[in-house]
Design an enzyme around this catalytic site. Sequence first.
Site, PDB file in Angstrom:
ATOM      1  N   TYR A   1       0.342  -1.135   0.164  1.00 20.66           N
ATOM      2  CA  TYR A   1      -0.061  -0.078  -0.198  1.00 20.66           C
ATOM      3  C   TYR A   1       0.993   1.091  -0.128  1.00 20.66           C
ATOM      4  O   TYR A   1       2.054   0.832   0.441  1.00 20.66           O
ATOM      5  CB  TYR A   1      -0.689  -0.346   1.208  1.00 20.66           C
ATOM      6  CG  TYR A   1      -1.743  -1.339   1.005  1.00 20.66           C
ATOM      7  CD1 TYR A   1      -3.460  -0.974   0.214  1.00 20.66           C
ATOM      8  CD2 TYR A   1      -1.026  -2.181   1.644  1.00 20.66           C
ATOM      9  CE1 TYR A   1      -3.928  -1.860   0.139  1.00 20.66           C
ATOM     10  CE2 TYR A   1      -1.827  -3.481   1.490  1.00 20.66           C
ATOM     11  CZ  TYR A   1      -3.387  -3.627   0.578  1.00 20.66           C
ATOM     12  OH  TYR A   1      -4.475  -3.889   1.127  1.00 20.66           O
ATOM     13  N   SER A   2       0.766   2.344  -0.651  1.00 18.23           N
ATOM     14  CA  SER A   2       1.158   3.169  -1.090  1.00 18.23           C
ATOM     15  C   SER A   2       1.273   4.268   0.165  1.00 18.23           C
ATOM     16  O   SER A   2      -0.146   4.203   0.818  1.00 18.23           O
ATOM     17  CB  SER A   2       0.953   4.305  -2.217  1.00 18.23           C
ATOM     18  OG  SER A   2       0.906   3.748  -2.946  1.00 18.23           O
TER      19      SER A   2
ATOM     20  N   CYS B   1      -0.364   7.006 -10.861  1.00 19.12           N
ATOM     21  CA  CYS B   1      -0.692   6.148 -10.215  1.00 19.12           C
ATOM     22  C   CYS B   1      -1.731   6.270 -10.018  1.00 19.12           C
ATOM     23  O   CYS B   1      -2.953   6.756  -9.713  1.00 19.12           O
ATOM     24  CB  CYS B   1       0.041   6.805  -8.300  1.00 19.12           C
ATOM     25  SG  CYS B   1       0.289   5.720  -7.334  1.00 19.12           S
TER      26      CYS B   1
ATOM     27  N   GLU C   1       3.500   3.917 -10.877  1.00 22.26           N
ATOM     28  CA  GLU C   1       2.752   2.718  -9.805  1.00 22.26           C
ATOM     29  C   GLU C   1       1.649   2.447 -10.173  1.00 22.26           C
ATOM     30  O   GLU C   1       1.078   3.450  -9.721  1.00 22.26           O
ATOM     31  CB  GLU C   1       3.517   3.702  -8.737  1.00 22.26           C
ATOM     32  CG  GLU C   1       3.765   2.288  -7.213  1.00 22.26           C
ATOM     33  CD  GLU C   1       4.523   2.204  -6.484  1.00 22.26           C
ATOM     34  OE1 GLU C   1       5.832   2.279  -6.344  1.00 22.26           O
ATOM     35  OE2 GLU C   1       4.295   2.749  -5.169  1.00 22.26           O
TER      36      GLU C   1
ATOM     37  N   TYR D   1      -1.255  -0.350 -10.052  1.00 26.44           N
ATOM     38  CA  TYR D   1      -2.239  -1.520 -10.208  1.00 26.44           C
ATOM     39  C   TYR D   1      -3.123  -2.114 -10.437  1.00 26.44           C
ATOM     40  O   TYR D   1      -3.819  -1.611 -10.979  1.00 26.44           O
ATOM     41  CB  TYR D   1      -1.192  -1.721  -8.026  1.00 26.44           C
ATOM     42  CG  TYR D   1      -1.849  -0.458  -7.345  1.00 26.44           C
ATOM     43  CD1 TYR D   1      -3.696  -0.941  -6.835  1.00 26.44           C
ATOM     44  CD2 TYR D   1      -1.148   0.682  -7.434  1.00 26.44           C
ATOM     45  CE1 TYR D   1      -3.538   0.280  -6.399  1.00 26.44           C
ATOM     46  CE2 TYR D   1      -1.606   1.469  -6.124  1.00 26.44           C
ATOM     47  CZ  TYR D   1      -2.690   1.441  -6.265  1.00 26.44           C
ATOM     48  OH  TYR D   1      -3.287   2.891  -5.164  1.00 26.44           O
TER      49      TYR D   1
END
Length: 305
Positions: free
Chosen positions: A87-88, A263, A303, A305
């Site tokens: 988790y960022s 992101c 980044e 996901y």
Amino acid sequence: MTTATHSSVTETAVKRAIPMNVFRQSAPLRAVCLENRELVGPGGIGTVRHLVFDTSAGPYPFLEGQSAGILPPGRDANGKPHKLRLYSIASTRHGDTGDGKTLSLCVRRLEYPHPETGETVYGVCSTYLCGLKVGEEVSMTGPTGKAMLLPDDPTATIIMLATGTGIAPFRAHLWRMFRENNPDYEFRGSAWLIFGIPTTPNILYREELEDFQRHANFRLTYAISREQKNAKGGRMYIQDRVAEHVGELWELLQRDNTHVFICGLRGMEDGIDAAFEAYTAGLGIRWAEYREHLEKSHRWHVETY
Ligand code: FAD
Ligand code: A2P
């Protein structure tokens, strides 16, 4: 060949100490949940929680843009311990309270209909985190990740493209730029956040983001997919906003100290590329090559996901 896998702090070419994997799966940090609040307003879609953890059992050093690992308790269908999820980190190194003893996450509870039965399936780790009670402990690893670190240059132009929880590292960046007074980073550059979310109540951290607009060098653009329409009459996605402003974005990219950060959903990458590609084709420039040049110069940060 070196094996750069030991814990602690690694020096990089930018002469900055980047903490990496200070806590590993074999000896994770026990972090205590201090806060767990809903970020989606009434009428919004799904559940996204802002979680604050006490990391003082560490310390747990990290930089803005890094991620933390969470080990959910329990076992999977094969009887094996659940795998770690990343988790960022959504706060700066000083944390939301400014004392350097906490870290925040922004977590969407994954839920989707089972492809065969249609029953709602809830993601293991995101459901665990979203349901945490204040005072409960989690096993935390990390920090990890170098892709989303802010450049040291306080005069840089920072373009941030986020969908959903992709806002997390940018919240950290924006606090560092505009909310904290850090003698080692007096931000004098400019920042532009383009944020894709499904509905207005889904605008995560809306108050904070809109408050940053007090600063002349911060610009905020939303792509509210289920309320706004793109030029073709379809859902307004972040790439449609990029296409709308592509001439201006391209001009900004011509400066050596402009950085693009992307992101959130993996699906956004192709659309963003397509928007730049369509524009640069008219200039006789191949976007793929240009983006490679940006990547090599460490100015294109992704980044997803
Ligand atoms: P799981 O139980 O692991 O379920 C996920 C699986 O469900 C998928 O692998 C897929 O097989 C299946 N699945 C998912 N959707 C569907 C669908 N629609 N149809 C059918 N099957 C489906 N998440 C955040 O919320 N906030 C963050 O800041 C964040 N940062 C991240 C940073 C990095 C670097 C990475 C790699 C990921 C990040 N994530 C973040 C995602 C996070 O790590 C988890 O992947 C996410 O929370 C889901 O984990 P889970 O355990 O809840 O789901
Ligand atoms: P939508 O769900 O309307 O299709 P959240 O994580 O809160 O759901 O926000 C993710 C946002 O990103 C939503 O607005 C979602 O739109 C949008 N989105 C979904 N798929 C893509 C894609 N391929 N490219 C860009 N944005 C996307």
